[in-house]
Design a protein around this motif. Sequence first.
Motif, PDB file in Angstrom:
ATOM      1  N   ARG A  73     -13.910 -35.074  26.504  1.00 10.95           N
ATOM      2  CA  ARG A  73     -14.621 -34.930  25.680  1.00 10.95           C
ATOM      3  C   ARG A  73     -16.308 -34.709  26.033  1.00 10.95           C
ATOM      4  O   ARG A  73     -17.187 -34.192  25.486  1.00 10.95           O
ATOM      5  N   ALA A 117     -22.216 -44.693  19.240  1.00  8.08           N
ATOM      6  CA  ALA A 117     -22.943 -44.909  18.169  1.00  8.08           C
ATOM      7  C   ALA A 117     -23.893 -46.248  18.255  1.00  8.08           C
ATOM      8  O   ALA A 117     -23.414 -47.230  18.792  1.00  8.08           O
ATOM      9  N   SER A 170     -29.605 -40.333  11.839  1.00  6.57           N
ATOM     10  CA  SER A 170     -28.412 -39.597  11.342  1.00  6.57           C
ATOM     11  C   SER A 170     -27.936 -38.250  11.912  1.00  6.57           C
ATOM     12  O   SER A 170     -26.996 -38.054  11.835  1.00  6.57           O
ATOM     13  N   ASP A 201     -16.359 -36.544  18.684  1.00  6.07           N
ATOM     14  CA  ASP A 201     -15.303 -37.751  18.739  1.00  6.07           C
ATOM     15  C   ASP A 201     -15.966 -38.695  19.808  1.00  6.07           C
ATOM     16  O   ASP A 201     -14.922 -39.295  20.492  1.00  6.07           O
ATOM     17  N   LEU A 210     -22.317 -37.412  17.359  1.00  5.49           N
ATOM     18  CA  LEU A 210     -21.407 -38.020  17.882  1.00  5.49           C
ATOM     19  C   LEU A 210     -19.992 -37.945  17.240  1.00  5.49           C
ATOM     20  O   LEU A 210     -19.114 -37.949  17.719  1.00  5.49           O
ATOM     21  N   THR A 211     -19.987 -37.930  15.792  1.00  8.03           N
ATOM     22  CA  THR A 211     -18.830 -37.639  15.093  1.00  8.03           C
ATOM     23  C   THR A 211     -18.185 -36.254  15.434  1.00  8.03           C
ATOM     24  O   THR A 211     -17.035 -36.110  15.660  1.00  8.03           O
ATOM     25  N   ASP A 264     -17.789 -41.337  18.527  1.00  5.72           N
ATOM     26  CA  ASP A 264     -18.267 -42.603  17.824  1.00  5.72           C
ATOM     27  C   ASP A 264     -18.657 -43.739  18.578  1.00  5.72           C
ATOM     28  O   ASP A 264     -19.374 -44.673  18.031  1.00  5.72           O
ATOM     29  N   GLU A 265     -17.816 -44.127  19.358  1.00  2.00           N
ATOM     30  CA  GLU A 265     -17.792 -45.398  20.092  1.00  2.00           C
ATOM     31  C   GLU A 265     -19.337 -45.430  20.781  1.00  2.00           C
ATOM     32  O   GLU A 265     -19.645 -46.456  21.131  1.00  2.00           O
ATOM     33  N   ARG A 290     -28.105 -37.782  15.167  1.00  2.51           N
ATOM     34  CA  ARG A 290     -27.546 -38.253  16.400  1.00  2.51           C
ATOM     35  C   ARG A 290     -26.001 -38.552  16.045  1.00  2.51           C
ATOM     36  O   ARG A 290     -25.086 -38.093  16.745  1.00  2.51           O
ATOM     37  N   ARG A 291     -25.925 -39.449  14.733  1.00  6.79           N
ATOM     38  CA  ARG A 291     -24.455 -39.714  14.387  1.00  6.79           C
ATOM     39  C   ARG A 291     -23.752 -38.554  14.160  1.00  6.79           C
ATOM     40  O   ARG A 291     -22.301 -38.586  14.261  1.00  6.79           O
ATOM     41  N   GLU A 292     -24.044 -37.425  13.422  1.00  2.48           N
ATOM     42  CA  GLU A 292     -23.514 -36.468  13.280  1.00  2.48           C
ATOM     43  C   GLU A 292     -22.876 -35.641  14.405  1.00  2.48           C
ATOM     44  O   GLU A 292     -21.834 -35.202  14.318  1.00  2.48           O
TER      45      GLU A 292
END
Length: 425
Positions: A371, A425, A410, A420, A416-417, A422-423, A412-414
């Motif tokens: 990743r 976050a 928001s 893949d 990470l998603t 998200d851990e 940064r979260r997008e």
Amino acid sequence: MALTQINFDGIVGPSHNYAGLSLGNVAATSHKGNMSYPRAAALQGLAKMRHNLQLGLKQGFFVPLARPDCSFLAAMGLGNNAETLVDRSGAERALVAAAWSASAMWTANAATVSPAPDTADRRCHLTVANLITMPHRAVEWRDTLRQLELAFGNRDHFAVHAPIPPSFGDEGAANHMRMATYHASAGIEIFVYGRQGGRFPARQHEQASRAVARLHRLDPARTLFVEQQPAAIEAGAFHNDVVAVANGDVLFCHEQAFVQAEELYAAIRRLLPGAHIITVPAASISLADAVASYLFNAQLVTLPAGGMALIVPDEAWQSPNVRRWLDDMLATNGPIRQVLPVDVRQSMANGGGPACLRLRVECDPVHVDARFLLDESKADQMEAVIARTWPEQIAPDQIGTQALHNSVVSARRELLTALDLDELA
């Protein structure tokens, strides 16, 4: 072992701003209070990564750390109420800015890395830097450690160490160089430290460097420690990588980079016969010009077809003195065969050139969490998220506002998603 060099670049975070927090970093302090452009900064960094991919180099990345750092604000008694944060002034305002800093994008400061051929247990060792000299960077190590442990989680091939105790400042690979005939052969590891007492702080402590060497179980006979020239620190070379860079059997440095330089060069030649040491005279390029252009904060890379290229910031290529010297160097047909300029202006204005943006790890890519490895498809994903969600610009008075807080969290979260991850976050 299919050992190769991978450059892990930091993705410029959505809170990228010019708060001038880094004493001794001439570019950062001189641009304090300017409007920043996080979207452009991140896209410039991504373009540099694509440039490396197109050269046939292995490329990885690290994601931005969570900003603002609310735990830091709470620990300093500032809370995270936007109405109270934006009204702060003086020292308190600087603490607010520290919590918002995107400085983790400069992954040359993330850790010190020793590849398997150099270590006693034949694993690649990484020690996360404590970065204690500057408050805005000292808060990074826990989240950086978490990311390194994820990316290099294969314990058969990697050992990831927590930072050196905070009594001794450690700023990572920016003060460490490795030379070897080939990436997969046993190398020489060179640790560069500074002495305190000057106008600007020396950020790398000798004992931190020696502790990292012991943790990595390096061969003392092939491990060198050298003091950075105080004049270089005074000129704004807050890290060694502002005045020197090494790759393979080549050391490229300023004449005034090191104390006892001739002893260092002699040791390198003894341990690595045939090494190329390219020193730039102060009469040709002054320390001031070296710092302004970031000539040495370049990526010196081995090309798949052979020979080396020096990836320099546009500022170096456009400096008349520097360009003249580079043209003369290329005419000698020495080990550096190409000079390739890249645009990282947003990072440069905050004091970080191409070399600051990357952490070199020599390892077999198959053992790295995939990743964190870049390809064109993943670069397209990143570019789409950044173009859609990163703030176009940030003015100094926006730092601490609830609207900007919501926007950068928001964004940064997008990312990470999309990756893949998200851990984290």
